[in-house]
Design a protein around this motif. Structure first.
Motif, PDB file in Angstrom:
ATOM      1  N   GLU A 183      -0.722  14.711   5.601  1.00 60.05           N
ATOM      2  CA  GLU A 183      -0.579  16.168   5.606  1.00 60.05           C
ATOM      3  C   GLU A 183       0.138  16.639   6.869  1.00 60.05           C
ATOM      4  OE1 GLU A 183      -4.301  18.092   5.021  1.00 60.05           O
ATOM      5  OE2 GLU A 183      -4.731  17.069   3.136  1.00 60.05           O
ATOM      6  N   VAL A 184      -0.228  16.063   8.010  1.00 51.65           N
ATOM      7  CA  VAL A 184       0.431  16.417   9.275  1.00 51.65           C
ATOM      8  C   VAL A 184       1.925  16.126   9.198  1.00 51.65           C
ATOM      9  CG1 VAL A 184       0.636  15.808  11.724  1.00 51.65           C
ATOM     10  CG2 VAL A 184      -1.630  16.131  10.706  1.00 51.65           C
ATOM     11  N   ALA A 185       2.274  14.928   8.695  1.00 51.18           N
ATOM     12  CA  ALA A 185       3.679  14.527   8.604  1.00 51.18           C
ATOM     13  C   ALA A 185       4.447  15.432   7.646  1.00 51.18           C
ATOM     14  CB  ALA A 185       3.776  13.072   8.159  1.00 51.18           C
ATOM     15  N   LEU A 186       3.876  15.704   6.487  1.00 56.43           N
ATOM     16  CA  LEU A 186       4.549  16.555   5.499  1.00 56.43           C
ATOM     17  C   LEU A 186       4.819  17.951   6.059  1.00 56.43           C
ATOM     18  CD1 LEU A 186       2.563  15.500   2.305  1.00 56.43           C
ATOM     19  CD2 LEU A 186       5.002  15.073   2.726  1.00 56.43           C
ATOM     20  N   ARG A 187       3.853  18.510   6.747  1.00 56.59           N
ATOM     21  CA  ARG A 187       4.028  19.850   7.313  1.00 56.59           C
ATOM     22  C   ARG A 187       5.100  19.850   8.401  1.00 56.59           C
ATOM     23  NH1 ARG A 187      -2.366  21.729   7.749  1.00 56.59           N
ATOM     24  NH2 ARG A 187      -2.737  21.805   5.497  1.00 56.59           N
ATOM     25  N   TYR A 188       5.141  18.790   9.193  1.00 58.55           N
ATOM     26  CA  TYR A 188       6.144  18.730  10.254  1.00 58.55           C
ATOM     27  C   TYR A 188       7.560  18.682   9.672  1.00 58.55           C
ATOM     28  CZ  TYR A 188       8.345  17.518  14.672  1.00 58.55           C
ATOM     29  OH  TYR A 188       9.138  17.529  15.798  1.00 58.55           O
ATOM     30  N   PHE A 189       7.704  17.969   8.561  1.00 59.82           N
ATOM     31  CA  PHE A 189       9.011  17.904   7.898  1.00 59.82           C
ATOM     32  C   PHE A 189       9.307  19.164   7.085  1.00 59.82           C
ATOM     33  CE2 PHE A 189       8.677  13.346   8.732  1.00 59.82           C
ATOM     34  CZ  PHE A 189       9.994  12.998   8.988  1.00 59.82           C
ATOM     35  N   GLY A 190       8.329  20.023   6.930  1.00 62.16           N
ATOM     36  CA  GLY A 190       8.517  21.218   6.119  1.00 62.16           C
ATOM     37  C   GLY A 190       8.500  20.914   4.638  1.00 62.16           C
ATOM     38  N   LEU A 191       7.597  20.013   4.251  1.00 61.32           N
ATOM     39  CA  LEU A 191       7.471  19.609   2.849  1.00 61.32           C
ATOM     40  C   LEU A 191       6.127  20.061   2.300  1.00 61.32           C
ATOM     41  CD1 LEU A 191       8.877  16.004   3.272  1.00 61.32           C
ATOM     42  CD2 LEU A 191       9.880  17.763   1.795  1.00 61.32           C
ATOM     43  N   PRO A 192       6.043  20.271   0.996  1.00 56.39           N
ATOM     44  CA  PRO A 192       4.763  20.688   0.398  1.00 56.39           C
ATOM     45  C   PRO A 192       3.730  19.567   0.491  1.00 56.39           C
ATOM     46  CG  PRO A 192       6.364  20.166  -1.311  1.00 56.39           C
ATOM     47  CD  PRO A 192       7.122  20.152  -0.014  1.00 56.39           C
ATOM     48  N   ASP A 193       2.473  19.958   0.580  1.00 59.72           N
ATOM     49  CA  ASP A 193       1.380  18.988   0.617  1.00 59.72           C
ATOM     50  C   ASP A 193       1.208  18.394  -0.777  1.00 59.72           C
ATOM     51  OD1 ASP A 193      -0.893  17.521   0.797  1.00 59.72           O
ATOM     52  OD2 ASP A 193      -2.198  19.134   1.452  1.00 59.72           O
ATOM     53  N   ASP A 194       1.667  17.163  -0.920  1.00 56.31           N
ATOM     54  CA  ASP A 194       1.644  16.513  -2.230  1.00 56.31           C
ATOM     55  C   ASP A 194       0.756  15.270  -2.213  1.00 56.31           C
ATOM     56  OD1 ASP A 194       2.383  16.246  -4.906  1.00 56.31           O
ATOM     57  OD2 ASP A 194       4.057  14.915  -4.427  1.00 56.31           O
ATOM     58  N   THR A 195      -0.225  15.238  -1.280  1.00 58.19           N
ATOM     59  CA  THR A 195      -1.037  14.030  -1.134  1.00 58.19           C
ATOM     60  C   THR A 195      -1.915  13.760  -2.341  1.00 58.19           C
ATOM     61  OG1 THR A 195      -2.760  15.304   0.020  1.00 58.19           O
ATOM     62  CG2 THR A 195      -1.100  14.215   1.382  1.00 58.19           C
ATOM     63  N   THR A 196      -2.233  14.790  -3.124  1.00 61.30           N
ATOM     64  CA  THR A 196      -3.086  14.570  -4.295  1.00 61.30           C
ATOM     65  C   THR A 196      -2.407  13.686  -5.330  1.00 61.30           C
ATOM     66  OG1 THR A 196      -2.275  16.633  -5.284  1.00 61.30           O
ATOM     67  CG2 THR A 196      -4.317  16.743  -4.001  1.00 61.30           C
ATOM     68  N   GLY A 197      -1.082  13.657  -5.309  1.00 58.49           N
ATOM     69  CA  GLY A 197      -0.356  12.837  -6.272  1.00 58.49           C
ATOM     70  C   GLY A 197       0.057  11.479  -5.740  1.00 58.49           C
ATOM     71  N   TRP A 198      -0.385  11.158  -4.511  1.00 61.56           N
ATOM     72  CA  TRP A 198       0.027   9.895  -3.903  1.00 61.56           C
ATOM     73  C   TRP A 198      -0.758   8.722  -4.472  1.00 61.56           C
ATOM     74  CZ3 TRP A 198       3.642   7.445  -1.408  1.00 61.56           C
ATOM     75  CH2 TRP A 198       3.363   6.253  -0.780  1.00 61.56           C
ATOM     76  N   ARG A 199      -0.052   7.662  -4.757  1.00 65.72           N
ATOM     77  CA  ARG A 199      -0.681   6.408  -5.163  1.00 65.72           C
ATOM     78  C   ARG A 199      -0.240   5.342  -4.176  1.00 65.72           C
ATOM     79  NH1 ARG A 199      -2.857   9.702  -7.391  1.00 65.72           N
ATOM     80  NH2 ARG A 199      -3.397   9.971  -9.586  1.00 65.72           N
ATOM     81  N   ARG A 200      -1.201   4.587  -3.649  1.00 66.23           N
ATOM     82  CA  ARG A 200      -0.902   3.613  -2.607  1.00 66.23           C
ATOM     83  C   ARG A 200       0.253   2.697  -3.009  1.00 66.23           C
ATOM     84  NH1 ARG A 200      -3.569   2.970   1.560  1.00 66.23           N
ATOM     85  NH2 ARG A 200      -5.453   3.902   0.682  1.00 66.23           N
ATOM     86  N   HIS A 201       1.200   2.532  -2.082  1.00 65.26           N
ATOM     87  CA  HIS A 201       2.370   1.706  -2.369  1.00 65.26           C
ATOM     88  C   HIS A 201       1.976   0.221  -2.331  1.00 65.26           C
ATOM     89  CE1 HIS A 201       6.741   1.405  -2.772  1.00 65.26           C
ATOM     90  NE2 HIS A 201       6.651   0.318  -2.050  1.00 65.26           N
ATOM     91  N   PRO A 202       2.506  -0.588  -3.226  1.00 62.44           N
ATOM     92  CA  PRO A 202       2.145  -2.022  -3.264  1.00 62.44           C
ATOM     93  C   PRO A 202       2.920  -2.841  -2.225  1.00 62.44           C
ATOM     94  CG  PRO A 202       3.687  -1.542  -5.030  1.00 62.44           C
ATOM     95  CD  PRO A 202       3.376  -0.213  -4.373  1.00 62.44           C
ATOM     96  N   TRP A 203       2.633  -2.593  -0.954  1.00 67.90           N
ATOM     97  CA  TRP A 203       3.294  -3.368   0.103  1.00 67.90           C
ATOM     98  C   TRP A 203       2.914  -4.831   0.006  1.00 67.90           C
ATOM     99  CZ3 TRP A 203       6.684  -0.137   1.855  1.00 67.90           C
ATOM    100  CH2 TRP A 203       6.383   1.208   2.062  1.00 67.90           C
ATOM    101  N   GLN A 204       3.833  -5.701   0.340  1.00 72.33           N
ATOM    102  CA  GLN A 204       3.579  -7.138   0.297  1.00 72.33           C
ATOM    103  C   GLN A 204       3.243  -7.659   1.697  1.00 72.33           C
ATOM    104  OE1 GLN A 204       3.612  -8.983  -2.651  1.00 72.33           O
ATOM    105  NE2 GLN A 204       3.773  -6.910  -3.499  1.00 72.33           N
ATOM    106  N   ARG A 205       2.255  -8.543   1.767  1.00 71.76           N
ATOM    107  CA  ARG A 205       1.924  -9.155   3.047  1.00 71.76           C
ATOM    108  C   ARG A 205       3.077 -10.038   3.519  1.00 71.76           C
ATOM    109  NH1 ARG A 205      -3.675  -9.642   4.825  1.00 71.76           N
ATOM    110  NH2 ARG A 205      -2.833 -11.312   6.128  1.00 71.76           N
ATOM    111  N   LEU A 206       3.181 -10.211   4.820  1.00 71.51           N
ATOM    112  CA  LEU A 206       4.173 -11.103   5.384  1.00 71.51           C
ATOM    113  C   LEU A 206       3.765 -12.546   5.090  1.00 71.51           C
ATOM    114  CD1 LEU A 206       4.641  -9.451   8.894  1.00 71.51           C
ATOM    115  CD2 LEU A 206       5.947  -9.026   6.815  1.00 71.51           C
ATOM    116  N   PRO A 207       4.695 -13.392   4.678  1.00 75.35           N
ATOM    117  CA  PRO A 207       4.348 -14.785   4.346  1.00 75.35           C
ATOM    118  C   PRO A 207       3.672 -15.498   5.519  1.00 75.35           C
ATOM    119  CG  PRO A 207       6.565 -14.285   3.608  1.00 75.35           C
ATOM    120  CD  PRO A 207       6.130 -13.118   4.455  1.00 75.35           C
ATOM    121  N   GLY A 208       2.454 -15.968   5.283  1.00 76.36           N
ATOM    122  CA  GLY A 208       1.746 -16.731   6.301  1.00 76.36           C
ATOM    123  C   GLY A 208       0.899 -15.922   7.253  1.00 76.36           C
ATOM    124  N   TRP A 209       1.123 -14.607   7.315  1.00 84.89           N
ATOM    125  CA  TRP A 209       0.410 -13.798   8.302  1.00 84.89           C
ATOM    126  C   TRP A 209      -0.826 -13.159   7.681  1.00 84.89           C
ATOM    127  CZ3 TRP A 209       1.634 -13.867  13.358  1.00 84.89           C
ATOM    128  CH2 TRP A 209       2.884 -14.388  13.705  1.00 84.89           C
TER     129      TRP A 209
END
Length: 238
Positions: free
Chosen positions: A212-238
């Motif tokens: 919310e802090v980041a979105l407001r700083y950029f001047g964007l609407p608060d859209d966190t209710t529609g956020w779905r966690r991104h499927p980031w991949q772990r680093l190989p071996g770490w």
């Protein structure tokens, strides 16, 4: 810490004498795995070459034949982690991957990426944060990584100026990047010291607050209710 992997360590790093044989490579990987575990659990200053040798099963003489000192071991660990991050980012933040994403989605992904990193690699990231204060080589490498990360998000948002009310998007990316970096680094350090931070890394509400802090700083609407966690991949071996 992830299981040992041949792809984990950058054995072409300038900070070591590269192994020529498979046996030497295995020994060097054992040294680096042991050092990473000790540096992140007991602290860099509280770990000696003898400790690393005892944990890895490699003699101190053999360790010194590949690494001039303990600092060189630290540099290879950080160099390898930075290389893994850079390689992963090339895919994770390719323009094609985010071609149809909105500015709000990209900004929330920026926040989510920081939380993913500090939740997944708190030990190595706390080690880096401590060492960059006293070790110029670590500081320079960390600064280069931060600049690379900032540049990638600046590029992703370059075509979305019309969606944001902030006057300088590039500056906004830099401000939010360092806000996230410092906030999560301090939170991770407090948790590692078993102190009592006001928020915890595993607190999803904390992540939403930062979005919310980041979105407001950029001047964007608060859209966190529609956020779905991104499927980031772990680093190989770490």
């Amino acid at each position: 810490m992830g299981s040992p992997s041949a792809s984990k360590w950058n054995l072409e790093s300038e900070w070591l004498v590269p192994p020529q044989q498979a046996r030497s490579r295995k020994s060097m990987e054992a040294v680096l795995n042991a050092a990473e575990e000790l540096f992140t659990s007991h602290g860099y200053d509280n770990t000696s070459i003898a400790d690393i040798g005892a944990r890895s099963g490699v003699s101190t003489g053999s360790i010194y034949s590949r690494f001039p000192d303990k600092d060189a071991i630290l540099q290879v660990i950080h160099d390898s982690f930075s290389k893994a991050l850079t390689d992963a980012s090339a895919d994770a933040f390719s323009p094609e991957t985010w071609r149809t994403a909105s500015a709000a989605h990209i900004v929330m992904a920026m926040v989510d990426r920081f939380f993913f990193a500090y939740r997944t690699y708190p030990g190595i990231l706390c080690l880096i944060e401590r060492q960059r204060l006293v070790n110029p080589a670590v500081e320079e490498r960390a600064r280069k990584w931060n600049n690379l990360s900032i540049a990638k998000f600046q590029a992703l948002l370059a075509d979305h100026a019309s969606e944001m009310s902030c006057a300088d998007t590039d500056r906004a990316v830099t401000v939010v990047h360092y806000l996230l970096h410092q906030t999560l680094a301090m939170t991770a350090l407090f948790e590692q010291e078993q102190a009592a931070p006001p928020f915890r890394l595993d607190d999803n509400r904390f992540e939403r607050d930062m979005m919310e802090v980041a979105l407001r700083y950029f001047g964007l609407p608060d859209d966190t209710t529609g956020w779905r966690r991104h499927p980031w991949q772990r680093l190989p071996g770490w």
